[in-house]
Design an enzyme around this catalytic site. Structure first.
Site, PDB file in Angstrom:
ATOM      1  N   CYS A  60       0.712  -0.992  -0.505  1.00 39.39           N
ATOM      2  CA  CYS A  60       0.196   0.027   0.123  1.00 39.39           C
ATOM      3  C   CYS A  60       0.550   1.410  -0.547  1.00 39.39           C
ATOM      4  O   CYS A  60       1.451   0.750   0.706  1.00 39.39           O
ATOM      5  CB  CYS A  60      -1.081   0.150   1.431  1.00 39.39           C
ATOM      6  N   CYS A  63       0.695   3.349   2.836  1.00 35.46           N
ATOM      7  CA  CYS A  63       1.030   3.227   3.995  1.00 35.46           C
ATOM      8  C   CYS A  63       2.235   3.877   4.171  1.00 35.46           C
ATOM      9  O   CYS A  63       3.301   3.189   5.216  1.00 35.46           O
ATOM     10  CB  CYS A  63       0.664   1.181   3.950  1.00 35.46           C
ATOM     11  N   CYS A 194     -17.343  -6.120  14.415  1.00 37.92           N
ATOM     12  CA  CYS A 194     -19.093  -5.853  14.899  1.00 37.92           C
ATOM     13  C   CYS A 194     -19.821  -4.673  15.557  1.00 37.92           C
ATOM     14  O   CYS A 194     -19.536  -4.501  16.323  1.00 37.92           O
ATOM     15  CB  CYS A 194     -19.760  -7.318  15.529  1.00 37.92           C
ATOM     16  N   CYS A 197     -22.135  -4.871  17.813  1.00 31.66           N
ATOM     17  CA  CYS A 197     -21.739  -5.123  18.777  1.00 31.66           C
ATOM     18  C   CYS A 197     -21.106  -3.900  19.603  1.00 31.66           C
ATOM     19  O   CYS A 197     -21.151  -3.418  20.704  1.00 31.66           O
ATOM     20  CB  CYS A 197     -20.622  -6.360  19.061  1.00 31.66           C
TER      21      CYS A 197
END
Length: 442
Positions: A60, A63, A194, A197
């Site tokens: 990347c 990055c 999640c 969550c």
């Protein structure tokens, strides 16, 4: 031949470049800690320290451009906040668990390790460091009780709850803490990546605080502790299951089917909790200690004064006690205390509550915290008492202040033996030695 040599050299350089592209962007000499599947849980999630973690891929370009600024931030934060990096080419499972969809992705694991904060600021050392320090301040405020948490960190300020009241569960401690407990449990099986969550986290923390002492709330990272995830058939996140109090059967878990706000969770759990708890004991008032133990810990205390045993034998008294037990069971969700005493045994209490003026049996409901009471003026029957208690449970009914604003003197008496009363034996008087004048009359 020259073109062949040049071509071979170019190929060699290309091979070197391709090999180099799969390697980590940070070396062991940098202040950026290399994180992997084998050390992430222990190093980051179970750590008390705040962590800044970059999820990257060596190929990347963004990055590679971030490397000097990220290394600078790591050096600036050294000794205060930990900075790590994960090579997602080599740790695809770990990056997938945390919902990484692009590179670089930076997350800050602060006050609530279950719900790391996504960093979306500028990719400069200064901005990254400031964001990390802000999360560290939130954690400090939570520890000191100052709040400051957002909905994403589960802090007490925004949610009214504390993440510390949510018990972290693992494959290793689950059976001991949950199945071996005498208390009821609600357990959330979650995944750190999640979104649902993360949204649930502050509500779960608030519910855990409100249910303290009644139902315990736990959370298990199913991506790490997959044995329990498989055992309970968890196929989506979050999955919540209820474990009744005192169960040793791992198959006794019930699926939670309530809403996902803190009030939904609390109401659902309390309904289950009261279904499981036994009916209250109808306690005879035999001492001041009994009065305080029964009434002070409960929101209301029902006090019944039954007729003297000589006016109402054992069978009669047991009929009244049966009515009280029936009503105690009906209103057990209210968690009231229940007392009974014999007419005349606690005269100061009767006077304080205006009991006795209508005869026996009689009843009053007392709130010792507010020092108020309400008197049953209808019939001492199942229907009459039910109507009286129902009105009180809805906040209706006439109340009056307790005289003297304190608990009256409670006498210590012997508990009823369950038998009929016995009249005292009459003393025989011997009149044989008494001389009576004929005019005297007995």
């Amino acid at each position: 031949m020259i073109p062949r040599t040049v071509s071979a050299g170019c190929c060699l350089l290309l091979i070197i470049a391709l090999v180099g592209s799969s390697q980590a962007l940070y070396s062991p000499s940098d202040d950026v800690v290399a994180l992997t599947t084998s050390n992430f849980d222990r190093t980051v999630l179970k750590s008390d320290e705040v962590w800044v973690v970059e999820f990257y891929a060596p190929f990347c370009g963004h990055c590679r451009n971030l490397v000097p600024e990220y290394k600078k931030a790591a050096t600036a934060l050294k000794g205060v906040i930990k900075v790590g990096g994960i090579n997602c080419e080599e740790e695809q499972g770990l990056c997938g668990q945390h919902g990484v969809r692009g590179y670089p992705t930076i997350k800050i694991f602060g006050a609530n390790k279950r719900s790391p904060v996504d960093y979306n600021g500028q990719r400069t050392a200064k901005d990254i460091a400031e964001a990390a320090l802000a999360e560290a301040k939130k954690k400090i405020k939570n520890v000191l009780g100052g709040g400051g948490g957002s909905s994403s960190d589960g802090g007490s300020s925004g949610s009214g709850g504390s993440k510390d009241d949510v018990i972290e569960l693992t494959d290793a401690n689950f059976d001991k803490l949950v199945l071996g407990s005498e208390e009821a449990w609600l357990v959330e099986f979650y995944a750190p990546w999640c979104g649902h969550c993360k949204n649930l986290a502050p509500h779960w923390a608030k519910a855990a605080t409100e249910l303290k002492g009644k139902v315990k709330l736990g959370a298990l990272d199913a991506t790490v502790h997959q044995q329990k995830m498989a055992q309970y058939g968890v196929q989506g996140f979050p999955t919540i299951k209820y474990f009744p109090a005192g169960t040793k059967d791992r198959n006794a878990a019930e699926d939670y089917n309530g809403g996902r706000t803190s009030s939904d969770i609390v109401n659902w759990a309390l309904d289950k909790y009261t279904e499981d708890i036994p009916s209250p004991e109808i306690v005879q008032l035999t001492s001041e200690q009994v009065a305080r133990e029964t009434c002070e810990k409960n929101p209301l205390c029902v006090v019944a004064v039954l007729p003297h045993i000589l006016d109402c034998d054992a069978e009669c008294r047991n009929r009244y006690l049966k009515i009280l037990r029936t009503m105690g069971d009906k209103y057990k969700k209210k968690q009231w205390g229940w007392l009974w005493t014999e007419g005349g045994a606690q005269l100061e209490l009767e006077s304080t509550l205006d009991i006795g003026g209508f005869g026996y049996p009689a009843m009053a409901v007392v709130n010792l915290k507010k020092m108020k009471y309400s008197l049953l003026r209808g019939s001492f029957s199942q229907d009459g008492i039910n109507e009286f208690l129902r009105d009180l449970s809805f906040g209706r009914g006439h109340t009056a202040p307790v005289k003297g604003a304190e608990l009256p003197k409670i006498h210590t008496v012997e508990p009823w033996d369950g038998k009929d009363g016995q009249l005292p034996e009459e003393e025989e008087i011997d009149l044989s030695d008494v001389d009576l004048d004929e005019k005297d009359e007995l």
